[in-house]
Design a protein around this motif. Structure first.
Motif, PDB file in Angstrom:
ATOM      1  N   VAL A 138       0.856  -1.184   0.000  1.00  0.00           N
ATOM      2  CA  VAL A 138       0.000   0.000   0.000  1.00  0.00           C
ATOM      3  C   VAL A 138       0.891   1.233   0.000  1.00  0.00           C
ATOM      4  O   VAL A 138       2.085   1.159   0.310  1.00  0.00           O
ATOM      5  CB  VAL A 138      -0.954  -0.015   1.223  1.00  0.00           C
ATOM      6  N   THR A 139       0.312   2.363  -0.328  1.00  0.00           N
ATOM      7  CA  THR A 139       1.075   3.605  -0.392  1.00  0.00           C
ATOM      8  C   THR A 139       1.616   4.007   0.976  1.00  0.00           C
ATOM      9  O   THR A 139       1.036   3.714   2.018  1.00  0.00           O
ATOM     10  CB  THR A 139       0.217   4.746  -0.963  1.00  0.00           C
ATOM     11  N   TRP A 140       2.724   4.714   0.934  1.00  0.00           N
ATOM     12  CA  TRP A 140       3.435   5.174   2.131  1.00  0.00           C
ATOM     13  C   TRP A 140       2.563   6.109   2.951  1.00  0.00           C
ATOM     14  O   TRP A 140       1.938   7.038   2.420  1.00  0.00           O
ATOM     15  CB  TRP A 140       4.706   5.883   1.687  1.00  0.00           C
ATOM     16  N   ARG A 141       2.534   5.881   4.243  1.00  0.00           N
ATOM     17  CA  ARG A 141       1.683   6.666   5.143  1.00  0.00           C
ATOM     18  C   ARG A 141       2.046   8.143   5.184  1.00  0.00           C
ATOM     19  O   ARG A 141       1.238   8.976   5.627  1.00  0.00           O
ATOM     20  CB  ARG A 141       1.735   6.082   6.549  1.00  0.00           C
ATOM     21  N   HIS A 142       3.252   8.501   4.744  1.00  0.00           N
ATOM     22  CA  HIS A 142       3.659   9.907   4.741  1.00  0.00           C
ATOM     23  C   HIS A 142       3.563  10.553   3.355  1.00  0.00           C
ATOM     24  O   HIS A 142       3.938  11.721   3.197  1.00  0.00           O
ATOM     25  CB  HIS A 142       5.090  10.045   5.270  1.00  0.00           C
ATOM     26  N   ASP A 143       3.076   9.828   2.367  1.00  0.00           N
ATOM     27  CA  ASP A 143       2.841  10.457   1.065  1.00  0.00           C
ATOM     28  C   ASP A 143       1.943  11.679   1.263  1.00  0.00           C
ATOM     29  O   ASP A 143       0.930  11.598   1.973  1.00  0.00           O
ATOM     30  CB  ASP A 143       2.144   9.475   0.117  1.00  0.00           C
ATOM     31  N   PRO A 144       2.288  12.807   0.645  1.00  0.00           N
ATOM     32  CA  PRO A 144       1.522  14.024   0.877  1.00  0.00           C
ATOM     33  C   PRO A 144       0.223  14.083   0.065  1.00  0.00           C
ATOM     34  O   PRO A 144      -0.001  14.991  -0.731  1.00  0.00           O
ATOM     35  CB  PRO A 144       2.496  15.131   0.473  1.00  0.00           C
ATOM     36  N   HIS A 145      -0.607  13.099   0.248  1.00  0.00           N
ATOM     37  CA  HIS A 145      -1.961  13.099  -0.318  1.00  0.00           C
ATOM     38  C   HIS A 145      -2.866  12.399   0.687  1.00  0.00           C
ATOM     39  O   HIS A 145      -2.549  11.305   1.154  1.00  0.00           O
ATOM     40  CB  HIS A 145      -1.996  12.386  -1.665  1.00  0.00           C
ATOM     41  N   CYS A 146      -4.007  13.006   0.976  1.00  0.00           N
ATOM     42  CA  CYS A 146      -4.884  12.471   2.021  1.00  0.00           C
ATOM     43  C   CYS A 146      -5.338  11.045   1.719  1.00  0.00           C
ATOM     44  O   CYS A 146      -5.473  10.221   2.641  1.00  0.00           O
ATOM     45  CB  CYS A 146      -6.080  13.388   2.225  1.00  0.00           C
ATOM     46  N   ASP A 147      -5.588  10.727   0.461  1.00  0.00           N
ATOM     47  CA  ASP A 147      -6.056   9.383   0.128  1.00  0.00           C
ATOM     48  C   ASP A 147      -4.950   8.339   0.277  1.00  0.00           C
ATOM     49  O   ASP A 147      -5.227   7.181   0.604  1.00  0.00           O
ATOM     50  CB  ASP A 147      -6.608   9.334  -1.295  1.00  0.00           C
ATOM     51  N   HIS A 148      -3.709   8.727   0.028  1.00  0.00           N
ATOM     52  CA  HIS A 148      -2.593   7.802   0.229  1.00  0.00           C
ATOM     53  C   HIS A 148      -2.435   7.490   1.705  1.00  0.00           C
ATOM     54  O   HIS A 148      -2.200   6.337   2.090  1.00  0.00           O
ATOM     55  CB  HIS A 148      -1.313   8.406  -0.347  1.00  0.00           C
ATOM     56  N   LYS A 149      -2.569   8.506   2.540  1.00  0.00           N
ATOM     57  CA  LYS A 149      -2.509   8.286   3.984  1.00  0.00           C
ATOM     58  C   LYS A 149      -3.674   7.399   4.438  1.00  0.00           C
ATOM     59  O   LYS A 149      -3.504   6.488   5.258  1.00  0.00           O
ATOM     60  CB  LYS A 149      -2.566   9.625   4.721  1.00  0.00           C
ATOM     61  N   ALA A 150      -4.857   7.674   3.897  1.00  0.00           N
ATOM     62  CA  ALA A 150      -6.036   6.900   4.284  1.00  0.00           C
ATOM     63  C   ALA A 150      -5.917   5.442   3.844  1.00  0.00           C
ATOM     64  O   ALA A 150      -6.316   4.530   4.582  1.00  0.00           O
ATOM     65  CB  ALA A 150      -7.296   7.522   3.690  1.00  0.00           C
ATOM     66  N   ALA A 151      -5.365   5.201   2.659  1.00  0.00           N
ATOM     67  CA  ALA A 151      -5.185   3.824   2.200  1.00  0.00           C
ATOM     68  C   ALA A 151      -4.268   3.055   3.146  1.00  0.00           C
ATOM     69  O   ALA A 151      -4.535   1.889   3.486  1.00  0.00           O
ATOM     70  CB  ALA A 151      -4.626   3.810   0.781  1.00  0.00           C
ATOM     71  N   ALA A 152      -3.190   3.712   3.605  1.00  0.00           N
ATOM     72  CA  ALA A 152      -2.299   3.068   4.576  1.00  0.00           C
ATOM     73  C   ALA A 152      -3.036   2.788   5.882  1.00  0.00           C
ATOM     74  O   ALA A 152      -2.848   1.729   6.507  1.00  0.00           O
ATOM     75  CB  ALA A 152      -1.076   3.944   4.830  1.00  0.00           C
ATOM     76  N   ALA A 153      -3.898   3.706   6.293  1.00  0.00           N
ATOM     77  CA  ALA A 153      -4.670   3.507   7.528  1.00  0.00           C
ATOM     78  C   ALA A 153      -5.662   2.354   7.372  1.00  0.00           C
ATOM     79  O   ALA A 153      -5.889   1.578   8.312  1.00  0.00           O
ATOM     80  CB  ALA A 153      -5.406   4.791   7.894  1.00  0.00           C
ATOM     81  N   ILE A 154      -6.242   2.221   6.197  1.00  0.00           N
ATOM     82  CA  ILE A 154      -7.184   1.123   5.952  1.00  0.00           C
ATOM     83  C   ILE A 154      -6.463  -0.221   6.016  1.00  0.00           C
ATOM     84  O   ILE A 154      -6.973  -1.193   6.592  1.00  0.00           O
ATOM     85  CB  ILE A 154      -7.886   1.333   4.592  1.00  0.00           C
ATOM     86  N   VAL A 155      -5.265  -0.303   5.433  1.00  0.00           N
ATOM     87  CA  VAL A 155      -4.499  -1.548   5.528  1.00  0.00           C
ATOM     88  C   VAL A 155      -4.137  -1.836   6.988  1.00  0.00           C
ATOM     89  O   VAL A 155      -4.150  -2.992   7.419  1.00  0.00           O
ATOM     90  CB  VAL A 155      -3.253  -1.496   4.621  1.00  0.00           C
ATOM     91  N   ALA A 156      -3.844  -0.792   7.745  1.00  0.00           N
ATOM     92  CA  ALA A 156      -3.573  -0.992   9.171  1.00  0.00           C
ATOM     93  C   ALA A 156      -4.788  -1.591   9.877  1.00  0.00           C
ATOM     94  O   ALA A 156      -4.647  -2.452  10.760  1.00  0.00           O
ATOM     95  CB  ALA A 156      -3.169   0.332   9.821  1.00  0.00           C
ATOM     96  N   LEU A 157      -5.999  -1.170   9.483  1.00  0.00           N
ATOM     97  CA  LEU A 157      -7.212  -1.758  10.049  1.00  0.00           C
ATOM     98  C   LEU A 157      -7.350  -3.232   9.664  1.00  0.00           C
ATOM     99  O   LEU A 157      -7.845  -4.045  10.446  1.00  0.00           O
ATOM    100  CB  LEU A 157      -8.444  -0.997   9.560  1.00  0.00           C
TER     101      LEU A 157
END
Length: 245
Positions: A138-157
């Motif tokens: 999944v995309t890096w949690r620090h990528d400067p785009h809200c959806d990239h951060k959210a995708a990383a958070a979803i994988v964390a879930l």
């Protein structure tokens, strides 16, 4: 660690073969938008398919935020176009287009918590189960785009339901961060040599014509990938940051 130092260190992560990186099972790639899979993991996908691995792609958002002022491509038509582009791109990479799941969450408003995020996490778990995945990307949690951060958070879930599955994050927009941005500890992880698949990856990126060309020509504010960014991401290596614990 500063972002510039982190990304420089990511460029020097140890090289590994596919089995060392991803184990022996299938792979799931999670892309916040249609095209992130080709930009960040195109070489990985092509290498895995060439090795006979089962690969599943989960595209999280509908991609409708790239051209919000186009009359020729209102949201529903733009969504359909971007999904068709994704199917063409993964076909180039060797995937069955039927192995793509489109979650159609709202571009620029992908949730990182709550019911819709949990449902997205469940879809990732389902994809992982279907291909007996040993790794999820999944995309890096620090990528400067809200959806990239959210995708990383979803994988964390999803992780609680992915026992023994390796989790990696891949930078896409990370190189646009202000260099002094603090991003945490130095990266752990691996690089994959994708030099044998560079032309294939570039062709897959090019299949996303709405993002790489003037296909949608009636929106002067519309998004377009810069050639420098494409070149940066279509080099001989792909970088994967390991997420521990």
């Amino acid at each position: 660690m500063r972002a510039d130092a982190f990304l420089a260190a990511a460029d020097l992560l140890p090289l590994a073969d596919l089995a060392t990186l991803a184990g022996e099972g299938g792979l799931v790639v999670v892309a916040p938008h249609p095209d992130d899979e080709s930009l960040g993991c195109g070489g990985l996908i092509a290498a895995a398919r060439a090795a006979g691995r089962d690969v599943r792609l989960v595209v999280v958002s509908d991609g409708c935020g790239s051209h919000t002022h186009s009359e020729l491509y209102p949201p529903a038509r733009l969504r359909d176009l971007r999904e068709d582009e994704t199917r063409r791109a993964v076909t180039v990479l060797g995937m069955d287009p039927g192995a793509v799941t489109f979650l159609r969450l709202p571009d620029a408003h992908v949730p990182s918590e709550g019911r819709r995020a949990e449902d997205a996490a469940a879809a990732i778990v389902e994809a992982a189960s279907a291909c007996r995945a040993s790794a999820v990307f999944v995309t890096w949690r620090h990528d400067p785009h809200c959806d990239h951060k959210a995708a990383a958070a979803i994988v964390a879930l999803a992780r609680k339901n992915l026992p023994a599955v390796r989790i990696y994050e891949y930078p896409v927009w990370g190189w646009t961060l202000p260099p002094e941005t603090e991003v945490g500890a130095a990266p752990e992880g691996l690089r994959l040599d994708v030099s044998a698949f560079r032309a294939t990856k570039a062709k897959a990126v090019g299949a996303h014509e709405s993002q790489t060309s003037d296909l949608i020509h009636d929106d002067p504010t519309g998004f377009r990938l810069e050639p420098e960014m494409i070149d940066r991401l279509c080099g001989p290596f792909e970088r994967f940051v390991a997420i521990r614990g």
